[in-house]
Design a protein around this motif. Structure first.
Motif, short mmCIF file in Angstrom:
data_model
loop_
_atom_site.label_atom_id
_atom_site.label_comp_id
_atom_site.label_asym_id
_atom_site.label_seq_id
_atom_site.Cartn_x
_atom_site.Cartn_y
_atom_site.Cartn_z
N PRO A 141 -27.69 -29.90 33.24
CA PRO A 141 -28.92 -29.64 33.32
C PRO A 141 -29.31 -29.25 35.06
O PRO A 141 -28.38 -29.80 35.48
CB PRO A 141 -29.83 -30.70 33.18
CG PRO A 141 -29.07 -31.99 32.65
CD PRO A 141 -27.59 -31.32 32.56
N LYS A 142 -30.26 -28.40 35.19
CA LYS A 142 -30.42 -28.05 36.57
C LYS A 142 -32.03 -28.25 36.89
O LYS A 142 -32.90 -28.05 36.10
CB LYS A 142 -30.45 -26.41 36.58
CG LYS A 142 -28.84 -25.99 36.14
CD LYS A 142 -27.86 -26.24 36.96
CE LYS A 142 -26.46 -25.72 36.73
NZ LYS A 142 -25.45 -26.48 37.21
N ASN A 149 -36.20 -26.40 35.84
CA ASN A 149 -36.51 -26.21 34.62
C ASN A 149 -37.39 -27.24 33.54
O ASN A 149 -37.30 -27.17 32.66
CB ASN A 149 -35.10 -26.09 33.94
CG ASN A 149 -34.37 -24.82 34.25
OD1 ASN A 149 -34.78 -23.66 34.19
ND2 ASN A 149 -32.99 -25.19 34.76
N ASN A 150 -37.87 -27.98 34.74
CA ASN A 150 -38.70 -29.03 34.01
C ASN A 150 -37.96 -29.85 33.13
O ASN A 150 -38.44 -30.30 31.84
CB ASN A 150 -40.05 -28.46 33.13
CG ASN A 150 -41.02 -29.59 33.04
OD1 ASN A 150 -41.23 -30.53 33.89
ND2 ASN A 150 -41.89 -29.27 32.11
N ASP A 151 -36.48 -30.15 33.38
CA ASP A 151 -35.97 -31.03 32.71
C ASP A 151 -35.89 -32.58 33.35
O ASP A 151 -35.75 -32.52 34.61
CB ASP A 151 -34.30 -30.46 32.63
CG ASP A 151 -33.57 -31.16 31.94
OD1 ASP A 151 -32.94 -32.49 32.55
OD2 ASP A 151 -33.13 -30.91 31.08
N SER A 179 -30.43 -20.53 38.52
CA SER A 179 -30.42 -21.99 37.63
C SER A 179 -31.58 -22.06 36.89
O SER A 179 -31.51 -22.90 36.04
CB SER A 179 -30.23 -23.15 38.57
OG SER A 179 -31.17 -23.24 39.30
N GLY A 180 -32.60 -21.26 37.17
CA GLY A 180 -33.89 -21.35 36.49
C GLY A 180 -33.74 -20.69 35.14
O GLY A 180 -33.73 -19.53 35.11
N LYS A 181 -33.83 -21.30 33.89
CA LYS A 181 -33.96 -20.66 32.76
C LYS A 181 -35.29 -20.78 31.98
O LYS A 181 -35.43 -20.50 30.74
CB LYS A 181 -33.11 -21.23 31.89
CG LYS A 181 -31.37 -21.31 32.50
CD LYS A 181 -30.99 -19.84 32.84
CE LYS A 181 -29.69 -20.13 33.47
NZ LYS A 181 -29.35 -18.77 33.92
N LYS A 182 -36.28 -21.46 32.59
CA LYS A 182 -37.72 -21.77 32.01
C LYS A 182 -38.69 -21.20 32.68
O LYS A 182 -39.88 -21.35 32.51
CB LYS A 182 -37.90 -23.26 31.69
CG LYS A 182 -36.76 -23.84 30.63
CD LYS A 182 -37.39 -25.28 30.25
CE LYS A 182 -36.13 -25.53 29.36
NZ LYS A 182 -36.51 -27.16 28.91
N GLY A 198 -41.59 -23.40 34.56
CA GLY A 198 -40.69 -24.54 34.45
C GLY A 198 -40.39 -25.09 35.94
O GLY A 198 -40.05 -26.15 36.23
N ARG A 199 -40.16 -24.13 36.86
CA ARG A 199 -39.88 -24.20 38.15
C ARG A 199 -40.81 -25.21 39.00
O ARG A 199 -40.47 -25.93 39.71
CB ARG A 199 -39.62 -22.88 39.12
CG ARG A 199 -39.28 -23.01 40.42
CD ARG A 199 -39.09 -21.59 40.93
NE ARG A 199 -39.03 -21.82 42.32
CZ ARG A 199 -38.59 -20.83 43.32
NH1 ARG A 199 -38.26 -19.54 42.56
NH2 ARG A 199 -38.67 -20.82 44.38
N SER A 254 -41.09 -28.72 37.85
CA SER A 254 -40.25 -29.45 38.39
C SER A 254 -40.49 -29.69 40.02
O SER A 254 -40.64 -30.90 40.40
CB SER A 254 -38.70 -28.87 38.43
OG SER A 254 -38.24 -28.78 37.15
#
Length: 175
Positions: A63-64, A67-69, A138-141, A145-146, A149
């Motif tokens: 995970p990066k 991405n709101n991970d 790295s942002g996939k969302k 999402g960025r 985060s």
């Protein structure tokens, strides 16, 4: 003097956080993909030459930040809080606290040039992540999402300021 503030520019939040996450991921799950944690030192020393599959794994699997991970964001917030607290606790020659400054006005490129390869898959001499931004690509969302985060960071501890660089690709907006 009236003002005796001293700032400390801090570079590569996204780079370092993603590197910690990548190392954890490689240690815990790398063997499922045919990688050993011990390969990482050799890969970093060689700038990933001969370790392209490992680099691809590190760039795409863990995970990066950005991405709101939860896992990636928690690691990044912990890093930001610890570094900011350490910097803010130090005193300058006038007895005033240093200020944790996460704005890195283009010096992320200069210091990136003098930094070797990192465990997140970044090659040697490439720029470090800017300000409190995630690593480029790295942002996939997407933008939300960025922002989600970055909203989790402790801005009160960024006493010297922070910076983000937001841009939108105009191609999808043409029609």
């Amino acid at each position: 003097t009236k003002y005796n503030g001293s700032g400390c520019l801090i570079h590569g939040l996204g780079t370092v956080a993603d590197s910690f996450i990548a190392m954890k991921y490689l240690f815990n799950q790398g063997d499922m993909f045919g990688f050993e944690f011990g390969q990482l030192i050799s890969a970093l020393r060689s700038d990933y030459k001969g370790y392209e599959d490992l680099r691809d794994f590190l760039l795409t699997r863990p995970p990066k930040f950005g991405n709101n991970d939860r896992e990636a964001d928690d690691e990044t917030v912990e890093l930001q809080k610890k570094v900011s607290s350490i910097v803010n606790s130090k005193k300058n020659s006038f007895g005033k606290n240093f200020a944790a400054d996460w704005s890195t006005p283009s010096t992320n490129m200069l210091y990136g040039y003098w930094t070797g390869a990192t465990p997140n898959g970044r090659l040697a001499r490439q720029r470090l992540s800017y300000g409190i931004d995630p690593e480029v690509d790295s942002g996939k969302k997407g933008l939300l999402g960025r922002i989600a985060s970055q909203a989790k960071l402790d801005y009160a501890l960024m006493t010297g300021g922070s910076a983000v660089a937001l841009s939108i690709n105009p191609d999808p907006l043409k029609d």
